[in-house]
Design a protein around this motif. Structure first.
Motif, PDB file in Angstrom:
ATOM      1  N   ILE A  40      37.143  48.176  24.768  1.00 56.50           N
ATOM      2  CA  ILE A  40      37.401  47.800  26.161  1.00 56.50           C
ATOM      3  C   ILE A  40      37.344  49.042  27.034  1.00 56.50           C
ATOM      4  N   VAL A  41      36.585  48.952  28.147  1.00 57.16           N
ATOM      5  CA  VAL A  41      36.367  50.111  29.007  1.00 57.16           C
ATOM      6  C   VAL A  41      36.920  49.933  30.418  1.00 57.16           C
ATOM      7  N   PHE A  42      37.272  48.687  30.806  1.00 54.19           N
ATOM      8  CA  PHE A  42      37.786  48.462  32.160  1.00 54.19           C
ATOM      9  C   PHE A  42      38.556  47.155  32.196  1.00 54.19           C
ATOM     10  N   VAL A  43      39.659  47.141  32.967  1.00 54.72           N
ATOM     11  CA  VAL A  43      40.454  45.928  33.144  1.00 54.72           C
ATOM     12  C   VAL A  43      40.675  45.712  34.635  1.00 54.72           C
ATOM     13  N   GLU A  44      40.324  44.528  35.110  1.00 57.61           N
ATOM     14  CA  GLU A  44      40.648  44.124  36.480  1.00 57.61           C
ATOM     15  C   GLU A  44      41.733  43.066  36.364  1.00 57.61           C
ATOM     16  N   PHE A  45      42.895  43.305  36.979  1.00 50.84           N
ATOM     17  CA  PHE A  45      43.992  42.350  36.868  1.00 50.84           C
ATOM     18  C   PHE A  45      44.523  42.015  38.246  1.00 50.84           C
ATOM     19  N   PRO A  46      45.331  40.952  38.355  1.00 49.50           N
ATOM     20  CA  PRO A  46      45.856  40.565  39.661  1.00 49.50           C
ATOM     21  C   PRO A  46      46.828  41.612  40.183  1.00 49.50           C
ATOM     22  N   GLU A  47      46.967  41.666  41.505  1.00 50.97           N
ATOM     23  CA  GLU A  47      47.911  42.608  42.121  1.00 50.97           C
ATOM     24  C   GLU A  47      49.307  42.017  42.121  1.00 50.97           C
ATOM     25  N   ALA A  48      50.310  42.895  42.110  1.00 50.41           N
ATOM     26  CA  ALA A  48      51.693  42.448  42.246  1.00 50.41           C
ATOM     27  C   ALA A  48      51.810  41.695  43.566  1.00 50.41           C
ATOM     28  N   GLY A  49      52.502  40.555  43.519  1.00 50.55           N
ATOM     29  CA  GLY A  49      52.653  39.713  44.693  1.00 50.55           C
ATOM     30  C   GLY A  49      51.669  38.549  44.733  1.00 50.55           C
ATOM     31  N   ALA A  50      50.625  38.615  43.929  1.00 47.50           N
ATOM     32  CA  ALA A  50      49.634  37.532  43.900  1.00 47.50           C
ATOM     33  C   ALA A  50      50.251  36.279  43.276  1.00 47.50           C
ATOM     34  N   VAL A  51      49.909  35.121  43.838  1.00 51.03           N
ATOM     35  CA  VAL A  51      50.326  33.853  43.266  1.00 51.03           C
ATOM     36  C   VAL A  51      49.218  33.393  42.330  1.00 51.03           C
ATOM     37  N   THR A  53      47.899  30.551  39.150  1.00 49.15           N
ATOM     38  CA  THR A  53      48.052  29.191  38.649  1.00 49.15           C
ATOM     39  C   THR A  53      47.578  29.149  37.203  1.00 49.15           C
ATOM     40  N   ALA A  54      48.333  28.462  36.364  1.00 50.63           N
ATOM     41  CA  ALA A  54      47.974  28.344  34.950  1.00 50.63           C
ATOM     42  C   ALA A  54      46.544  27.835  34.816  1.00 50.63           C
ATOM     43  N   GLY A  55      45.766  28.544  33.992  1.00 48.91           N
ATOM     44  CA  GLY A  55      44.386  28.162  33.732  1.00 48.91           C
ATOM     45  C   GLY A  55      43.364  28.805  34.649  1.00 48.91           C
ATOM     46  N   ASP A  56      43.824  29.436  35.729  1.00 51.74           N
ATOM     47  CA  ASP A  56      42.891  30.071  36.667  1.00 51.74           C
ATOM     48  C   ASP A  56      42.532  31.487  36.234  1.00 51.74           C
ATOM     49  N   SER A  57      41.307  31.878  36.541  1.00 57.50           N
ATOM     50  CA  SER A  57      40.870  33.252  36.293  1.00 57.50           C
ATOM     51  C   SER A  57      41.592  34.178  37.272  1.00 57.50           C
ATOM     52  N   VAL A  58      42.143  35.274  36.740  1.00 57.07           N
ATOM     53  CA  VAL A  58      42.891  36.209  37.579  1.00 57.07           C
ATOM     54  C   VAL A  58      42.356  37.634  37.472  1.00 57.07           C
ATOM     55  N   GLY A  59      41.250  37.800  36.733  1.00 62.12           N
ATOM     56  CA  GLY A  59      40.669  39.128  36.576  1.00 62.12           C
ATOM     57  C   GLY A  59      39.609  39.110  35.491  1.00 62.12           C
ATOM     58  N   LYS A  65      30.427  45.476  25.059  1.00 60.70           N
ATOM     59  CA  LYS A  65      29.579  44.348  24.703  1.00 60.70           C
ATOM     60  C   LYS A  65      29.436  43.303  25.803  1.00 60.70           C
ATOM     61  N   THR A  66      30.492  43.081  26.591  1.00 61.28           N
ATOM     62  CA  THR A  66      30.505  41.932  27.490  1.00 61.28           C
ATOM     63  C   THR A  66      31.587  42.079  28.561  1.00 61.28           C
ATOM     64  N   VAL A  67      31.564  41.169  29.528  1.00 60.38           N
ATOM     65  CA  VAL A  67      32.645  41.034  30.496  1.00 60.38           C
ATOM     66  C   VAL A  67      33.257  39.659  30.260  1.00 60.38           C
ATOM     67  N   SER A  68      34.569  39.613  30.119  1.00 58.98           N
ATOM     68  CA  SER A  68      35.271  38.372  29.825  1.00 58.98           C
ATOM     69  C   SER A  68      36.297  38.087  30.921  1.00 58.98           C
ATOM     70  N   GLU A  69      36.471  36.812  31.234  1.00 56.30           N
ATOM     71  CA  GLU A  69      37.471  36.417  32.219  1.00 56.30           C
ATOM     72  C   GLU A  69      38.879  36.588  31.645  1.00 56.30           C
ATOM     73  N   LEU A  70      39.826  36.937  32.517  1.00 54.76           N
ATOM     74  CA  LEU A  70      41.246  36.982  32.178  1.00 54.76           C
ATOM     75  C   LEU A  70      41.895  35.814  32.902  1.00 54.76           C
TER      76      LEU A  70
END
Length: 129
Positions: A40-51, A53-59, A65-70
């Motif tokens: 793993i070379v990079f992580v994009e994650f939600p910011e503090a304060g973000a709302v 929802t279960a099941g939604d992509s947040v980063g 090898k690939t880019v995967s949804e979080l």
């Protein structure tokens, strides 16, 4: 064989969730997920304060090898992110359940109810076998 911790709950998208305290839970990706992604070379994650929802992509999680949804396995408000991952995304490979946690959420409603919608360790084991 991938490590699966009994005290955690899991999503079908390969995130783990643990209760921190009160309504707050900690979220990361499983040992199985990091092994499938590779280095793993990079992580994009939600910011503090973000709302979220279960099941939604947040980063996203980017590997050589690939880019995967979080995805967020729970609904609530992000209270904290693991800023260590900005400079050390490899923590997701090295310590997926410890130093490699990704973000914390204050769950809307009951933590027990949110956990009831996720997989037990045995159910997650069956999913990846």
């Amino acid at each position: 064989m991938s490590e699966i911790r009994e005290q955690l709950v899991y999503s079908e998208e390969h995130e783990w969730v643990s209760k921190v305290e009160g309504q707050t839970v900690r979220i990361g990706i499983t040992d199985y997920a990091q092994s499938q992604l590779g280095d793993i070379v990079f992580v994009e994650f939600p910011e503090a304060g973000a709302v979220v929802t279960a099941g939604d992509s947040v980063g996203t999680i980017e590997s050589v090898k690939t880019v995967s949804e979080l995805y967020s396995p729970v609904t609530g408000t992000v209270t904290k992110v693991n800023e260590s991952l900005i400079g050390q995304p490899e923590l997701l490979n090295e310590e997926p359940y410890d130093g490699g946690w990704i973000f914390e959420v204050e769950v809307d409603g009951s933590v027990e109810e949110a956990f009831g919608k996720l997989l037990t360790a045995d159910a997650y084991r069956a999913l990846i076998d």
